[in-house]
Scaffold this motif. Structure first.
Motif, short mmCIF file in Angstrom:
data_model
loop_
_atom_site.label_atom_id
_atom_site.label_comp_id
_atom_site.label_asym_id
_atom_site.label_seq_id
_atom_site.Cartn_x
_atom_site.Cartn_y
_atom_site.Cartn_z
N SER A 51 0.82 -1.21 0.00
CA SER A 51 0.00 0.00 0.00
C SER A 51 0.85 1.26 0.00
O SER A 51 0.41 2.31 -0.46
CB SER A 51 -0.92 0.00 1.22
N ALA A 52 2.09 1.15 0.50
CA ALA A 52 2.98 2.31 0.57
C ALA A 52 3.72 2.57 -0.72
O ALA A 52 4.52 3.51 -0.81
CB ALA A 52 3.98 2.12 1.71
N GLN A 62 -1.90 -4.47 -3.20
CA GLN A 62 -1.27 -3.43 -2.39
C GLN A 62 -1.76 -3.53 -0.95
O GLN A 62 -2.57 -2.73 -0.48
CB GLN A 62 -1.60 -2.05 -2.98
N SER A 74 -1.78 -3.47 3.18
CA SER A 74 -1.21 -2.73 4.30
C SER A 74 -0.20 -3.62 5.02
O SER A 74 0.11 -4.72 4.56
CB SER A 74 -2.33 -2.28 5.23
N TRP A 75 0.26 -3.22 6.16
CA TRP A 75 1.30 -3.94 6.90
C TRP A 75 0.78 -5.29 7.40
O TRP A 75 -0.34 -5.40 7.88
CB TRP A 75 1.79 -3.10 8.08
N VAL A 111 -2.92 2.19 11.28
CA VAL A 111 -2.60 1.29 10.18
C VAL A 111 -3.70 0.24 10.07
O VAL A 111 -4.12 -0.33 11.09
CB VAL A 111 -1.24 0.59 10.40
N VAL A 153 -6.16 -2.49 -3.07
CA VAL A 153 -5.63 -2.04 -1.78
C VAL A 153 -6.30 -2.90 -0.71
O VAL A 153 -7.53 -2.91 -0.59
CB VAL A 153 -5.89 -0.55 -1.54
N THR A 163 -6.69 -4.23 3.26
CA THR A 163 -6.48 -3.96 4.68
C THR A 163 -7.27 -4.96 5.52
O THR A 163 -8.10 -5.71 5.01
CB THR A 163 -6.94 -2.54 5.07
N ALA A 185 -8.43 0.12 11.53
CA ALA A 185 -7.15 0.84 11.52
C ALA A 185 -6.74 1.07 12.97
O ALA A 185 -7.47 1.70 13.74
CB ALA A 185 -7.28 2.15 10.77
N ILE A 245 3.13 7.12 8.24
CA ILE A 245 2.01 6.61 9.04
C ILE A 245 1.56 7.67 10.04
O ILE A 245 0.35 7.88 10.25
CB ILE A 245 2.40 5.30 9.75
N GLU A 249 -1.59 5.56 6.20
CA GLU A 249 -2.14 4.20 6.21
C GLU A 249 -3.44 4.10 7.00
O GLU A 249 -3.90 2.99 7.29
CB GLU A 249 -1.10 3.23 6.78
N ARG A 309 -6.57 3.86 6.74
CA ARG A 309 -7.75 3.57 5.93
C ARG A 309 -8.12 2.10 6.08
O ARG A 309 -7.29 1.26 6.40
CB ARG A 309 -7.49 3.89 4.46
#
Length: 284
Positions: free
Chosen positions: A102-103, A129, A131-132, A163, A190, A192, A196, A248, A253, A255
């Motif tokens: 994502s980054a 993409q 996230s962490w 995040v 994207v 996730t 978050a 961050i 991030e 989202r």
């Protein structure tokens, strides 16, 4: 005809799940890594090394679709990956699914350049993409996982930034659909988790689940970089990771996307659910 799908990184966090899901759908799967046997006896297997072009031909022979992850520890993987992509497209590979982050927007160098090349040149494509990874907190080889095991501390410069941490298995489920679905996705997903979280929130969940104090220690950029380098991360890469943490802190991030449920039909796993899985395994 059943497509033959090449899965690079087949023994990794996403690759293992992808292989399983593709086999369940009756796909012909070819796994590829630098050494070791196939992760599943039902798959084909080839030795594959990004740095050894002589291993690329056998990996691509008869392949229709492929899942690509970047070579580990390479600051700019676009060189070997774009060269491999050229060979793949020339040999008739139609669909490519790339694991990015994502980054990393398409406008960036490195994986961004590979993303752009897929969109412009591959007949069918998907860029993931995510996230962490949630798994980073439970893997002692990762900076955060190691720090948690040794000291019960997370050190970041993220401040109050949030995040959308995601379970690697959910990334893999989206990837498997992108590889196996009859209709190509032809998009960037994207990905996730369902919420978050601040690193303070992560520490609170881990404390509750582990039954011991876990804390998040906010530090400045220089301190964070020193801790990373001391843990074995190369200085230049540590500086890059600190920059991501600073992003961050600015909300880059913070989202949550509906991608996992939209693609797979079920909600993404929560961080607390994964933490409880690991706690149960530790007790066992």
């Amino acid at each position: 005809m059943t497509p033959r799908i090449l899965v690079t990184g087949a023994t990794g966090n996403t690759g293992r799940v992808i292989v399983t899901r593709l086999l369940e759908r009756g796909m012909t799967v070819r796994t590829a890594n630098r050494s070791g046997p196939s992760p599943d006896s039902a798959t084909e297997h080839v030795r594959f090394d990004w740095a050894d072009a002589s291993s690329h031909e056998a990996a691509l022979e008869g392949v229709d679709r492929m899942y690509l992850i970047a070579p580990a520890g390479v600051e700019d993987p676009s060189g070997p990956m774009l060269s491999f992509l050229d060979k793949a497209l020339a040999r008739g590979v139609r669909r490519v699914v790339l694991l990015s982050a994502s980054a990393v927007p398409e406008s960036n160098a490195g994986l961004g350049a590979v993303h752009r090349a897929l969109r412009e040149r591959a007949p069918e494509w998907t860029v993931l993409q995510p996230s962490w990874f949630m798994q980073n907190f439970f893997d002692a080889r990762h900076f955060h996982g190691g720090s948690l095991q040794r000291e019960g501390v997370l050190r970041t410069v993220t401040g109050e930034g949030r995040v959308g941490f995601v379970d690697a298995r959910d990334i893999a489920e989206v990837a498997a659909r992108a590889l196996a679905d009859e209709t190509a996705h032809d998009t960037a997903h994207v990905i996730t988790g369902p919420e978050a979280l601040r690193y303070d929130d992560v520490a609170a969940v881990l404390s509750r689940v582990a039954g011991r104090p876990i804390r998040h220690e906010p530090v400045d950029a220089d301190t964070a970089q020193r801790y990373m380098v001391a843990s074995g991360i190369p200085e230049r890469y540590a500086r890059f990771l600190v920059q991501l943490d600073e992003a961050i802190a600015q909300g880059a991030e913070a989202r949550v996307t509906p991608t996992v449920e939209r693609v797979t039909g079920r909600a993404p796993r929560s961080f607390e659910a994964l933490a409880r899985e690991h706690a149960a395994r530790a007790r066992a």
